[in-house]
Design a protein around this motif. Structure first.
Motif, PDB file in Angstrom:
ATOM      1  N   VAL A 332       0.876  -1.180   0.084  1.00 40.03           N
ATOM      2  CA  VAL A 332       0.055  -0.018  -0.134  1.00 40.03           C
ATOM      3  C   VAL A 332       1.086   1.236  -0.013  1.00 40.03           C
ATOM      4  CG1 VAL A 332      -1.833   1.218   1.206  1.00 40.03           C
ATOM      5  CG2 VAL A 332      -1.617  -1.137   1.214  1.00 40.03           C
ATOM      6  N   ASP A 333       0.658   2.088  -0.898  1.00 38.70           N
ATOM      7  CA  ASP A 333       1.445   3.462  -1.113  1.00 38.70           C
ATOM      8  C   ASP A 333       0.124   4.430  -0.983  1.00 38.70           C
ATOM      9  OD1 ASP A 333       3.993   2.261  -1.225  1.00 38.70           O
ATOM     10  OD2 ASP A 333       3.298   1.838  -3.159  1.00 38.70           O
ATOM     11  N   GLY A 334       0.699   5.698  -0.826  1.00 42.24           N
ATOM     12  CA  GLY A 334      -0.022   6.910  -0.658  1.00 42.24           C
ATOM     13  C   GLY A 334      -0.627   7.312   0.773  1.00 42.24           C
ATOM     14  N   GLU A 335      -1.694   8.385   0.474  1.00 44.72           N
ATOM     15  CA  GLU A 335      -1.933   9.014   1.719  1.00 44.72           C
ATOM     16  C   GLU A 335      -3.467   8.543   1.803  1.00 44.72           C
ATOM     17  OE1 GLU A 335      -0.713  10.824   3.767  1.00 44.72           O
ATOM     18  OE2 GLU A 335       1.265  11.311   2.605  1.00 44.72           O
ATOM     19  N   PRO A 336      -4.211   8.424   3.077  1.00 48.64           N
ATOM     20  CA  PRO A 336      -5.483   7.860   3.162  1.00 48.64           C
ATOM     21  C   PRO A 336      -6.679   8.533   2.279  1.00 48.64           C
ATOM     22  CG  PRO A 336      -4.450   8.568   5.198  1.00 48.64           C
ATOM     23  CD  PRO A 336      -3.596   9.197   4.157  1.00 48.64           C
ATOM     24  N   ARG A 337      -6.333   9.707   1.389  1.00 54.40           N
ATOM     25  CA  ARG A 337      -7.304  10.167   0.607  1.00 54.40           C
ATOM     26  C   ARG A 337      -7.170   9.456  -0.794  1.00 54.40           C
ATOM     27  NH1 ARG A 337      -9.874  14.855   0.045  1.00 54.40           N
ATOM     28  NH2 ARG A 337      -8.617  15.870   1.615  1.00 54.40           N
ATOM     29  N   VAL A 369     -11.472  -3.506   5.662  1.00 53.34           N
ATOM     30  CA  VAL A 369     -10.747  -3.499   7.113  1.00 53.34           C
ATOM     31  C   VAL A 369     -10.691  -1.779   7.428  1.00 53.34           C
ATOM     32  CG1 VAL A 369      -8.484  -3.949   8.301  1.00 53.34           C
ATOM     33  CG2 VAL A 369      -9.679  -5.503   6.694  1.00 53.34           C
ATOM     34  N   HIS A 370     -10.232  -1.220   6.480  1.00 54.72           N
ATOM     35  CA  HIS A 370      -9.794   0.040   6.585  1.00 54.72           C
ATOM     36  C   HIS A 370     -10.558   1.518   6.307  1.00 54.72           C
ATOM     37  CE1 HIS A 370      -5.642  -0.880   7.715  1.00 54.72           C
ATOM     38  NE2 HIS A 370      -5.548  -1.682   6.662  1.00 54.72           N
ATOM     39  N   CYS A 371     -11.596   1.040   5.533  1.00 54.48           N
ATOM     40  CA  CYS A 371     -12.593   2.050   5.357  1.00 54.48           C
ATOM     41  C   CYS A 371     -14.096   1.700   5.191  1.00 54.48           C
ATOM     42  CB  CYS A 371     -12.349   2.516   3.657  1.00 54.48           C
ATOM     43  SG  CYS A 371     -10.568   2.792   3.337  1.00 54.48           S
ATOM     44  N   ARG A 372     -14.563   1.002   6.113  1.00 47.31           N
ATOM     45  CA  ARG A 372     -15.842   0.503   6.170  1.00 47.31           C
ATOM     46  C   ARG A 372     -16.743   1.762   6.200  1.00 47.31           C
ATOM     47  NH1 ARG A 372     -15.631  -3.422  11.297  1.00 47.31           N
ATOM     48  NH2 ARG A 372     -13.714  -1.875  11.822  1.00 47.31           N
ATOM     49  N   GLY A 373     -17.994   1.480   5.422  1.00 45.59           N
ATOM     50  CA  GLY A 373     -18.744   2.600   5.585  1.00 45.59           C
ATOM     51  C   GLY A 373     -18.686   3.859   4.936  1.00 45.59           C
ATOM     52  N   LYS A 374     -17.525   3.895   4.131  1.00 43.65           N
ATOM     53  CA  LYS A 374     -17.124   4.955   3.294  1.00 43.65           C
ATOM     54  C   LYS A 374     -17.230   4.604   1.895  1.00 43.65           C
ATOM     55  CE  LYS A 374     -15.915   7.349   6.885  1.00 43.65           C
ATOM     56  NZ  LYS A 374     -16.511   8.537   7.361  1.00 43.65           N
ATOM     57  N   ARG A 375     -17.592   5.573   1.104  1.00 43.38           N
ATOM     58  CA  ARG A 375     -17.716   5.495  -0.429  1.00 43.38           C
ATOM     59  C   ARG A 375     -16.208   5.724  -1.129  1.00 43.38           C
ATOM     60  NH1 ARG A 375     -21.941   5.029  -3.581  1.00 43.38           N
ATOM     61  NH2 ARG A 375     -24.233   4.876  -2.403  1.00 43.38           N
ATOM     62  N   CYS A 384      -1.322  -1.777 -11.055  1.00 48.17           N
ATOM     63  CA  CYS A 384      -1.779  -1.483  -9.806  1.00 48.17           C
ATOM     64  C   CYS A 384      -3.344  -0.979  -9.764  1.00 48.17           C
ATOM     65  CB  CYS A 384      -0.917  -0.349  -9.184  1.00 48.17           C
ATOM     66  SG  CYS A 384      -1.286   1.154 -10.433  1.00 48.17           S
ATOM     67  N   ILE A 385      -3.709  -0.827  -8.470  1.00 51.74           N
ATOM     68  CA  ILE A 385      -5.235  -0.363  -8.492  1.00 51.74           C
ATOM     69  C   ILE A 385      -5.217   0.965  -7.366  1.00 51.74           C
ATOM     70  CG2 ILE A 385      -5.850  -1.924  -6.781  1.00 51.74           C
ATOM     71  CD1 ILE A 385      -8.445  -2.174  -8.046  1.00 51.74           C
ATOM     72  N   THR A 386      -6.094   2.130  -7.731  1.00 51.42           N
ATOM     73  CA  THR A 386      -5.897   3.000  -6.803  1.00 51.42           C
ATOM     74  C   THR A 386      -7.609   3.229  -6.372  1.00 51.42           C
ATOM     75  OG1 THR A 386      -6.571   4.588  -8.495  1.00 51.42           O
ATOM     76  CG2 THR A 386      -4.149   4.327  -8.019  1.00 51.42           C
ATOM     77  N   THR A 387      -7.608   3.574  -4.804  1.00 52.91           N
ATOM     78  CA  THR A 387      -8.764   3.968  -4.206  1.00 52.91           C
ATOM     79  C   THR A 387      -8.885   5.268  -3.514  1.00 52.91           C
ATOM     80  OG1 THR A 387      -8.273   3.146  -2.186  1.00 52.91           O
ATOM     81  CG2 THR A 387      -9.167   1.527  -3.693  1.00 52.91           C
ATOM     82  N   SER A 388      -9.649   6.150  -4.113  1.00 47.66           N
ATOM     83  CA  SER A 388      -9.735   7.598  -3.458  1.00 47.66           C
ATOM     84  C   SER A 388     -10.952   7.787  -3.074  1.00 47.66           C
ATOM     85  CB  SER A 388      -9.391   8.384  -4.814  1.00 47.66           C
ATOM     86  OG  SER A 388     -10.612   8.349  -5.655  1.00 47.66           O
ATOM     87  N   GLU A 395     -10.412  10.136   7.394  1.00 45.69           N
ATOM     88  CA  GLU A 395      -9.923   9.617   8.502  1.00 45.69           C
ATOM     89  C   GLU A 395     -10.394   8.230   8.505  1.00 45.69           C
ATOM     90  OE1 GLU A 395     -12.198  10.992  12.143  1.00 45.69           O
ATOM     91  OE2 GLU A 395     -11.342  13.009  11.822  1.00 45.69           O
ATOM     92  N   GLU A 396      -9.568   7.337   8.842  1.00 47.64           N
ATOM     93  CA  GLU A 396      -9.719   5.780   8.751  1.00 47.64           C
ATOM     94  C   GLU A 396     -10.823   5.373   9.634  1.00 47.64           C
ATOM     95  OE1 GLU A 396      -6.743   2.247   9.799  1.00 47.64           O
ATOM     96  OE2 GLU A 396      -6.191   3.386   8.218  1.00 47.64           O
ATOM     97  N   VAL A 397     -11.646   4.540   9.361  1.00 48.64           N
ATOM     98  CA  VAL A 397     -12.636   3.775  10.220  1.00 48.64           C
ATOM     99  C   VAL A 397     -12.114   2.934  11.282  1.00 48.64           C
ATOM    100  CG1 VAL A 397     -14.745   2.693  10.252  1.00 48.64           C
ATOM    101  CG2 VAL A 397     -14.337   4.217   8.354  1.00 48.64           C
ATOM    102  N   GLU A 398     -12.319   3.174  12.452  1.00 51.52           N
ATOM    103  CA  GLU A 398     -11.830   2.354  13.555  1.00 51.52           C
ATOM    104  C   GLU A 398     -13.171   1.517  14.334  1.00 51.52           C
ATOM    105  OE1 GLU A 398      -8.986   1.407  14.452  1.00 51.52           O
ATOM    106  OE2 GLU A 398      -7.755   2.896  13.125  1.00 51.52           O
TER     107      GLU A 398
END
Length: 467
Positions: A332-337, A369-375, A384-388, A395-398
């Motif tokens: 995994v590379d990049g920022e949370p966005r 795991v990290h982005c539950r409930g987020k579009r 590769c594949i990117t998600t934005s 914020e990462e969902v905890e």
């Protein structure tokens, strides 16, 4: 002549209690004295009595020259005519209605309705898939785990038969209902009282021989089906095996087991009889005894060697065929966005045509795991594949986890990484199973998909070996 409470045997006066006989008058011979309650002679003119085997010892052996009502044979272990054998006891045919029988009939009707409903669902036209929900996922999990839970209940019924001689289980009212779930031919004939309709001895013999043969017969039928349609035979076998394996294996063990001792633990010698068919002596290898040995040992071969070997082959085949799903990790590379995921191989390389689905699996596992409930938008690129994120909420969902109660933030993040990696492997294994051309893997998809990772199928194999 001998005194009261003594009997003449081989020219000597012996206490009747030592021979388990009743000597209420003086001068009675041992061959003519009545046996004590719970005891019976092995042959009409025997000079001593032997303790009968449970259950219902007092009813079997009431202390007379004849067995109790409904019993006959060696140590009164066989049921007489117009009586049916059920649960080790002999019941009159007029008592055919019982809670156990009604339960079995209800179970049979429910199973038939389920089969009809399943066929109806499969034959209906194409339907638009409905969105997944927690209820639908729970229903799927329950259906997948139901066979395993049934086997536990079936083993419970088997273990109830391992009680010590003379120990009663009458205080456990659930045992008859649990025994009905073994789904053997013997249970079927008991539920419809075939012993009262046809010759009882013939029905009991046929049921004792048919119960061990049912799963091996289905094994042969599914082998024929496998030649006609790749994977179909294996799939059918793995679906019916959890329901019939325990009952068939128990019936085989019961068919081959013999009663070598009486109720006191003394050897019966040549009078030893088969527990499933008390009218047959263990050392009788002719006639029906020959066929009992043939059926028993051939079924034991199927349950003890052939079926475990088939399951072991399944376990090894999936381990070798799905190794490719375990030889990589998602970087995994990049920022949370904006996150970029790449698959790094531990050895070898991945074909380009197989890469897109694997990348999508890695992205789905990461977001679960990290982005539950987020579009999030997902874009596939070359290698590769990117998600934005679609909004400014990065914020990462905890989620709530029992581990996070005792672990610090760094440990919690490591746990999330391992969870995402495990989910990625699971999804890629599902993809590889869908792409499989191997007959064994095609047929075992429903079994392998019951576990998070296919390598956990060893639990299924171990359960069969334990049974």
């Amino acid at each position: 002549s001998c005194d009261k409470h003594q009997t003449l045997r081989d020219g000597n006066c012996i206490l009747c209690s030592k021979l388990h006989l009743q000597c209420e008058t003086a001068g009675i011979r041992a061959s003519r004295a009545l046996p004590e309650v719970r005891y019976a002679r092995l042959e009409p003119q025997a000079t001593e009595a032997r303790r009968c085997v449970p259950p219902d010892v007092s009813e079997r052996c009431p202390g007379s020259h004849q067995c109790g009502l409904g019993y006959s044979g060696t140590l009164c272990a066989t049921c007489a005519n117009q009586f049916r054998a059920t649960g080790g006891r002999c019941e009159q045919c007029v008592q055919a209605s019982s809670p156990s029988i009604w339960f079995k009939m209800l179970l049979g009707v429910a199973a038939l309705l389920l089969v009809i409903y399943a066929i109806y669902r499969r034959t209906r036209g194409h339907q638009v898939p409905q969105p997944a929900s927690a209820g639908s996922q729970l229903k799927t999990l329950m259906v997948l785990q139901a066979p395993g839970l049934l086997q536990v209940v079936q083993l419970w019924a088997v273990l109830s038969q391992l009680r010590r001689p003379g120990q009663s289980i009458s205080n456990l009212p659930e045992i008859p209902y649990v025994e009905a779930l073994q789904l053997t031919f013997n249970d079927i004939q008991n539920s419809v009282s075939l012993q009262c309709i046809f010759d009882a001895a013939t029905v009991r013999t046929a049921a004792a021989l048919a119960s061990p043969l049912l799963p091996p017969f289905l094994l042969a039928c599914t082998a024929a089906l496998e030649f006609c349609h790749a994977g179909r035979g294996v799939a059918v076998l793995l679906k019916v095996l959890p329901f019939l394996f325990i009952g068939g294996a128990y019936s085989t063990a019961n068919l081959l087991s013999c009663q070598f001792e009486d109720g006191d633990g003394k050897s019966l010698g040549t009078f030893a009889f088969r527990r499933a068919l008390p009218q047959l002596h263990c050392y009788d290898g002719s006639g029906i005894g020959f066929w009992v040995d043939v059926v028993g040992y051939s079924s034991a071969l199927a349950y003890g060697i052939l079926i475990p070997l088939l399951l072991a082959a399944l376990m090894l085949r999936q381990n070798f065929a799905l190794q490719h799903a375990r030889l990589f990790y998602a970087r995994v590379d990049g920022e949370p966005r904006d996150i970029t995921l790449r698959l790094e191989m531990l050895q070898g390389h991945m074909p380009q045509e197989a890469l897109p689905k694997r990348l999508l699996a890695a992205a789905a596992a990461y977001m679960a795991v990290h982005c539950r409930g987020k579009r999030r938008q997902v874009r596939l690129h070359d290698g590769c594949i990117t998600t934005s994120s679609e909004n400014d909420d990065i914020e990462e969902v905890e989620g709530l986890s029992e581990v996070k109660v005792v672990a610090d933030a760094e440990t919690s993040r490591k746990i999330n990484v391992l969870r995402a990696h495990r989910l990625t492997k699971m999804l890629i294994e599902r993809i590889m199973l869908d792409e499989a051309e191997d007959r064994l893997l095609i047929g075992s998809q429903s079994l392998l998909c019951k576990y998070t990772l296919s390598e956990d199928v060893w639990m299924f194999v171990v359960m069969k070996l334990f049974a």
